[in-house]
Motif scaffolding. Sequence first.
Motif, PDB file in Angstrom:
ATOM      1  N   ILE A   1      18.123 -34.901 -26.120  1.00  0.00           N
ATOM      2  CA  ILE A   1      18.168 -33.357 -26.434  1.00  0.00           C
ATOM      3  C   ILE A   1      19.045 -33.663 -27.786  1.00  0.00           C
ATOM      4  O   ILE A   1      20.204 -33.604 -27.988  1.00  0.00           O
ATOM      5  N   ALA A   2      18.243 -33.453 -28.895  1.00  0.00           N
ATOM      6  CA  ALA A   2      18.755 -33.524 -30.295  1.00  0.00           C
ATOM      7  C   ALA A   2      19.510 -32.117 -30.736  1.00  0.00           C
ATOM      8  O   ALA A   2      20.678 -32.113 -31.394  1.00  0.00           O
ATOM      9  N   SER A   3      19.000 -31.006 -30.068  1.00  0.00           N
ATOM     10  CA  SER A   3      20.010 -29.844 -30.508  1.00  0.00           C
ATOM     11  C   SER A   3      19.273 -28.641 -29.487  1.00  0.00           C
ATOM     12  O   SER A   3      18.344 -28.770 -29.084  1.00  0.00           O
ATOM     13  N   VAL A   4      20.223 -27.645 -29.277  1.00  0.00           N
ATOM     14  CA  VAL A   4      19.828 -26.655 -28.226  1.00  0.00           C
ATOM     15  C   VAL A   4      19.067 -25.330 -29.109  1.00  0.00           C
ATOM     16  O   VAL A   4      19.022 -24.454 -28.772  1.00  0.00           O
ATOM     17  N   ASP A   5      19.308 -25.724 -30.417  1.00  0.00           N
ATOM     18  CA  ASP A   5      18.917 -24.797 -31.334  1.00  0.00           C
ATOM     19  C   ASP A   5      17.209 -24.483 -31.371  1.00  0.00           C
ATOM     20  O   ASP A   5      16.563 -25.381 -31.597  1.00  0.00           O
TER      21      ASP A   5
ATOM     22  N   ARG B   1      14.132 -27.084 -32.905  1.00  0.00           N
ATOM     23  CA  ARG B   1      13.020 -27.641 -31.924  1.00  0.00           C
ATOM     24  C   ARG B   1      11.790 -27.200 -32.178  1.00  0.00           C
ATOM     25  O   ARG B   1      10.846 -28.436 -32.186  1.00  0.00           O
ATOM     26  N   ARG B   2      11.392 -26.346 -32.356  1.00  0.00           N
ATOM     27  CA  ARG B   2       9.868 -25.629 -32.423  1.00  0.00           C
ATOM     28  C   ARG B   2       9.442 -26.310 -33.756  1.00  0.00           C
ATOM     29  O   ARG B   2       8.267 -26.568 -33.790  1.00  0.00           O
ATOM     30  N   THR B   3      10.264 -26.704 -34.876  1.00  0.00           N
ATOM     31  CA  THR B   3       9.725 -27.241 -36.142  1.00  0.00           C
ATOM     32  C   THR B   3       9.718 -28.608 -36.018  1.00  0.00           C
ATOM     33  O   THR B   3       8.377 -29.240 -36.667  1.00  0.00           O
ATOM     34  N   VAL B   4      10.596 -29.195 -35.452  1.00  0.00           N
ATOM     35  CA  VAL B   4      10.484 -30.931 -35.594  1.00  0.00           C
ATOM     36  C   VAL B   4      10.081 -31.499 -34.256  1.00  0.00           C
ATOM     37  O   VAL B   4       9.501 -32.614 -34.137  1.00  0.00           O
TER      38      VAL B   4
ATOM     39  N   VAL C   1      19.995 -36.615 -34.202  1.00  0.00           N
ATOM     40  CA  VAL C   1      20.966 -35.764 -35.012  1.00  0.00           C
ATOM     41  C   VAL C   1      20.253 -35.445 -36.350  1.00  0.00           C
ATOM     42  O   VAL C   1      20.024 -36.361 -36.980  1.00  0.00           O
ATOM     43  N   LEU C   2      19.837 -34.314 -36.835  1.00  0.00           N
ATOM     44  CA  LEU C   2      18.953 -33.989 -38.206  1.00  0.00           C
ATOM     45  C   LEU C   2      19.792 -33.818 -39.142  1.00  0.00           C
ATOM     46  O   LEU C   2      20.745 -32.466 -39.205  1.00  0.00           O
ATOM     47  N   PRO C   3      19.976 -34.517 -40.361  1.00  0.00           N
ATOM     48  CA  PRO C   3      21.096 -34.011 -41.374  1.00  0.00           C
ATOM     49  C   PRO C   3      20.516 -32.813 -41.876  1.00  0.00           C
ATOM     50  O   PRO C   3      19.321 -32.782 -42.208  1.00  0.00           O
ATOM     51  N   LEU C   4      21.708 -31.938 -42.223  1.00  0.00           N
ATOM     52  CA  LEU C   4      21.395 -30.576 -43.162  1.00  0.00           C
ATOM     53  C   LEU C   4      20.703 -29.748 -42.174  1.00  0.00           C
ATOM     54  O   LEU C   4      20.288 -28.750 -42.775  1.00  0.00           O
ATOM     55  N   LEU C   5      20.123 -29.994 -41.054  1.00  0.00           N
ATOM     56  CA  LEU C   5      19.547 -29.084 -40.231  1.00  0.00           C
ATOM     57  C   LEU C   5      20.064 -28.417 -38.879  1.00  0.00           C
ATOM     58  O   LEU C   5      19.969 -27.507 -38.424  1.00  0.00           O
TER      59      LEU C   5
ATOM     60  N   ALA D   1      25.433 -29.031 -38.188  1.00  0.00           N
ATOM     61  CA  ALA D   1      26.739 -28.054 -38.472  1.00  0.00           C
ATOM     62  C   ALA D   1      27.850 -28.051 -37.267  1.00  0.00           C
ATOM     63  O   ALA D   1      27.193 -28.550 -36.256  1.00  0.00           O
ATOM     64  N   ALA D   2      28.957 -27.875 -37.486  1.00  0.00           N
ATOM     65  CA  ALA D   2      29.931 -28.073 -36.439  1.00  0.00           C
ATOM     66  C   ALA D   2      29.591 -27.419 -35.319  1.00  0.00           C
ATOM     67  O   ALA D   2      29.792 -27.629 -34.034  1.00  0.00           O
ATOM     68  N   ASP D   3      28.994 -26.066 -35.347  1.00  0.00           N
ATOM     69  CA  ASP D   3      28.657 -25.155 -34.303  1.00  0.00           C
ATOM     70  C   ASP D   3      27.521 -25.396 -33.600  1.00  0.00           C
ATOM     71  O   ASP D   3      27.565 -25.445 -32.465  1.00  0.00           O
ATOM     72  N   GLN D   4      26.597 -25.936 -34.276  1.00  0.00           N
ATOM     73  CA  GLN D   4      25.235 -26.600 -33.703  1.00  0.00           C
ATOM     74  C   GLN D   4      25.698 -27.725 -32.836  1.00  0.00           C
ATOM     75  O   GLN D   4      25.396 -28.089 -31.678  1.00  0.00           O
TER      76      GLN D   4
END
Length: 318
Positions: free
Chosen positions: A168-172, A176-179, A210-214, A217-220
């Motif tokens: 689970i790289a991110s819950v955003d 996710r839909r992009t990458v 973990v995707l740099p610059l995408l 961010a701390a909140d992500q």
Amino acid sequence: MEWDAPALVDTRDERPPIERRAVLRGGFYEMQARTLIERVPQVAGIAQSWGVSPYRGCAHACRGCGARAGHRALGLDAGRDFDTRVVVRANAVQRLRAELGRWDGTPLAVGVAGDCYQPAEDTYRLMPGLLTALMRAAVPYTVYTKSALALRDAALLAGPGAAVAVSIASVDERIRRTVEPGAPGAQARLELVAALVEAGVDCRVLMAPVLPLLADAADQLEATVRRVAATGARRVEPIVLRLPAATRDWYLDGLAREHPGLVERYEQLYDPQGLPSGDYERRIVGQIGQLAARYGLECGPPPPPARPLPQADQLALV
């Protein structure tokens, strides 16, 4: 009369190697593997040095997948072909049984060249045989997956020496839909983790990549760690995106279309081997470690597993 002409029949076969070696069946390239236990590239960043992959290529189509280079050796490209032309090692169970007979018990990763529970597994059902072979040989292993199909084998995955790492790289979901356009959404994977934990499986979350610059961010990062903690998992293992050569080309092509202003910054961040800046990686992993502690999670790869006792075949009662 003199002839200076090529042969009347050109016998050269210019098809990609995979098309000469495999049978195309049901949309999959079905082939017989010569070797199943293979070296895991160090750039992958996971704990295991050796792995087992019943499938090569992956319908999840994750842009940052570090296994893309393997398709080039088959005469296919590491981009669209990796996503759509999945190779099935139809004899994987038989090969693994043979190779485990002389294996030294070193822990194995399962599913590093393509998710072992991707849609092809619905058709071929190779995983139960592979997991049973590993259990009987008493070889510790970790299954790497994003797919809820893993729940089908929860009883096997709860056995001695087994572990599952759900990525689970991110819950955003916008990211996710992009990458990861073909992969299940983050919520589905969080539910998978919770179900595996409830079934008694040793399950951790691979917070990767973990995707740099995408998605750094701390909140992500906090949103992801917080929701992982709510699943009941005990450990999160962060890995910053790796960009080995074949993956780098495909990933940066997509980045240039969607976020052209970031391409130069990526070029500066990554070295020729595809590894991110050490300072950047330490900072991100440190942040995730602090968040994990706040939410009651362990952070980083788990300690080396103890080798379980070999499993004898059960005798029928008469």
